[in-house]
Write a protein that holds these residues in place. Sequence first.
Motif, PDB file in Angstrom:
ATOM      1  N   CYS A   1      -2.781   0.149  -4.239  1.00  0.00           N
ATOM      2  CA  CYS A   1      -2.595  -1.146  -3.677  1.00  0.00           C
ATOM      3  C   CYS A   1      -1.835  -1.990  -4.729  1.00  0.00           C
ATOM      4  O   CYS A   1      -2.685  -2.305  -5.807  1.00  0.00           O
ATOM      5  N   ALA A   2      -0.702  -2.333  -4.656  1.00  0.00           N
ATOM      6  CA  ALA A   2      -0.133  -3.250  -5.602  1.00  0.00           C
ATOM      7  C   ALA A   2       0.341  -4.599  -5.066  1.00  0.00           C
ATOM      8  O   ALA A   2       0.351  -4.742  -3.819  1.00  0.00           O
ATOM      9  N   ALA A   3       0.394  -5.620  -5.892  1.00  0.00           N
ATOM     10  CA  ALA A   3       0.472  -7.012  -5.468  1.00  0.00           C
ATOM     11  C   ALA A   3       1.699  -7.784  -6.343  1.00  0.00           C
ATOM     12  O   ALA A   3       1.786  -7.486  -7.323  1.00  0.00           O
ATOM     13  N   SER A   4       2.235  -8.598  -5.625  1.00  0.00           N
ATOM     14  CA  SER A   4       3.151  -9.590  -6.289  1.00  0.00           C
ATOM     15  C   SER A   4       2.913 -11.054  -5.789  1.00  0.00           C
ATOM     16  O   SER A   4       2.218 -11.207  -4.543  1.00  0.00           O
TER      17      SER A   4
ATOM     18  N   TRP B   1      -2.622  -9.325   3.478  1.00  0.00           N
ATOM     19  CA  TRP B   1      -2.682  -7.758   3.896  1.00  0.00           C
ATOM     20  C   TRP B   1      -1.258  -7.314   3.459  1.00  0.00           C
ATOM     21  O   TRP B   1      -0.050  -7.719   3.691  1.00  0.00           O
ATOM     22  N   GLY B   2      -1.255  -5.688   3.197  1.00  0.00           N
ATOM     23  CA  GLY B   2      -0.256  -5.189   3.055  1.00  0.00           C
ATOM     24  C   GLY B   2       0.080  -4.468   4.158  1.00  0.00           C
ATOM     25  O   GLY B   2      -0.642  -4.626   5.355  1.00  0.00           O
ATOM     26  N   GLN B   3       1.104  -3.799   4.307  1.00  0.00           N
ATOM     27  CA  GLN B   3       1.884  -3.135   5.361  1.00  0.00           C
ATOM     28  C   GLN B   3       1.200  -1.886   6.126  1.00  0.00           C
ATOM     29  O   GLN B   3       1.716  -1.461   7.171  1.00  0.00           O
ATOM     30  N   GLY B   4       0.473  -1.159   5.191  1.00  0.00           N
ATOM     31  CA  GLY B   4      -0.027   0.038   5.791  1.00  0.00           C
ATOM     32  C   GLY B   4       0.643   1.363   5.102  1.00  0.00           C
ATOM     33  O   GLY B   4       1.830   1.191   5.150  1.00  0.00           O
ATOM     34  N   THR B   5      -0.128   1.992   5.022  1.00  0.00           N
ATOM     35  CA  THR B   5       0.269   3.638   4.670  1.00  0.00           C
ATOM     36  C   THR B   5      -0.385   4.513   5.609  1.00  0.00           C
ATOM     37  O   THR B   5      -1.619   4.665   5.830  1.00  0.00           O
ATOM     38  N   LEU B   6       0.314   5.429   6.253  1.00  0.00           N
ATOM     39  CA  LEU B   6      -0.329   6.407   7.154  1.00  0.00           C
ATOM     40  C   LEU B   6      -0.891   7.585   6.490  1.00  0.00           C
ATOM     41  O   LEU B   6       0.030   8.346   5.708  1.00  0.00           O
ATOM     42  N   VAL B   7      -2.081   7.970   6.866  1.00  0.00           N
ATOM     43  CA  VAL B   7      -2.853   9.102   6.510  1.00  0.00           C
ATOM     44  C   VAL B   7      -2.902   9.916   7.703  1.00  0.00           C
ATOM     45  O   VAL B   7      -3.650   9.576   8.642  1.00  0.00           O
ATOM     46  N   THR B   8      -2.443  11.260   7.356  1.00  0.00           N
ATOM     47  CA  THR B   8      -2.695  12.098   8.589  1.00  0.00           C
ATOM     48  C   THR B   8      -3.475  13.542   7.989  1.00  0.00           C
ATOM     49  O   THR B   8      -2.807  14.090   7.013  1.00  0.00           O
ATOM     50  N   VAL B   9      -4.419  13.645   8.827  1.00  0.00           N
ATOM     51  CA  VAL B   9      -5.379  14.888   8.100  1.00  0.00           C
ATOM     52  C   VAL B   9      -5.270  15.861   9.276  1.00  0.00           C
ATOM     53  O   VAL B   9      -5.803  15.772  10.352  1.00  0.00           O
ATOM     54  N   SER B  10      -4.473  17.005   8.885  1.00  0.00           N
ATOM     55  CA  SER B  10      -4.170  17.900   9.959  1.00  0.00           C
ATOM     56  C   SER B  10      -4.052  19.156   9.370  1.00  0.00           C
ATOM     57  O   SER B  10      -3.296  19.409   8.287  1.00  0.00           O
ATOM     58  N   SER B  11      -4.420  20.236   9.973  1.00  0.00           N
ATOM     59  CA  SER B  11      -3.877  21.586   9.676  1.00  0.00           C
ATOM     60  C   SER B  11      -2.698  22.110  10.282  1.00  0.00           C
ATOM     61  O   SER B  11      -2.305  23.292  10.098  1.00  0.00           O
TER      62      SER B  11
ATOM     63  N   ALA C   1       0.749  -1.067  -0.086  1.00  0.00           N
ATOM     64  CA  ALA C   1      -0.019   0.137   0.102  1.00  0.00           C
ATOM     65  C   ALA C   1       0.755   1.177  -0.032  1.00  0.00           C
ATOM     66  O   ALA C   1       1.891   1.224   0.809  1.00  0.00           O
ATOM     67  N   SER C   2       0.531   2.390  -0.753  1.00  0.00           N
ATOM     68  CA  SER C   2       1.149   3.410  -0.724  1.00  0.00           C
ATOM     69  C   SER C   2       0.471   4.760  -0.947  1.00  0.00           C
ATOM     70  O   SER C   2      -0.856   4.475  -1.386  1.00  0.00           O
TER      71      SER C   2
END
Length: 120
Positions: free
Chosen positions: A21-24, A110-120, A5-6
């Motif tokens: 999300c890409a897979a191998s 499962w993928g490893q995860g990607t962090l999304v931060t929503v902040s001002s 995941a990116s």
Amino acid sequence: VQLQASGGGLVQPGGSLRLSCAASGITLDYYAVGWFRQAPGKERERVSCINATDGSTYYADAVKGRFTISRDNVKRTVNLEMNRLKPEDTAVYYCATAHSSWCPRIYDYWGQGTLVTVSS
């Protein structure tokens, strides 16, 4: 099988991000793919899923109308377009798949995860 995941990052409220999300070891074209998220101190929740049979989609109520899941058949990825982001969307986002063409209850990979931060 590995999922990657990116696309996560820091964005201001009201902004947009596109996760991929890409897979191998597996071809996502043939299987349902889901996106999940887990915020600090909260349980993991399913955000969206796309079936492989007919392309039908599922969205959690919290993201309906703001997020769009889609397949890129050229790149063989599954993307999650996130618009009008809110601080409560902050979480680690994971993609997952299973040996099922319909969105399953249990995911195998499962993928490893990607962090999304929503902040001002």
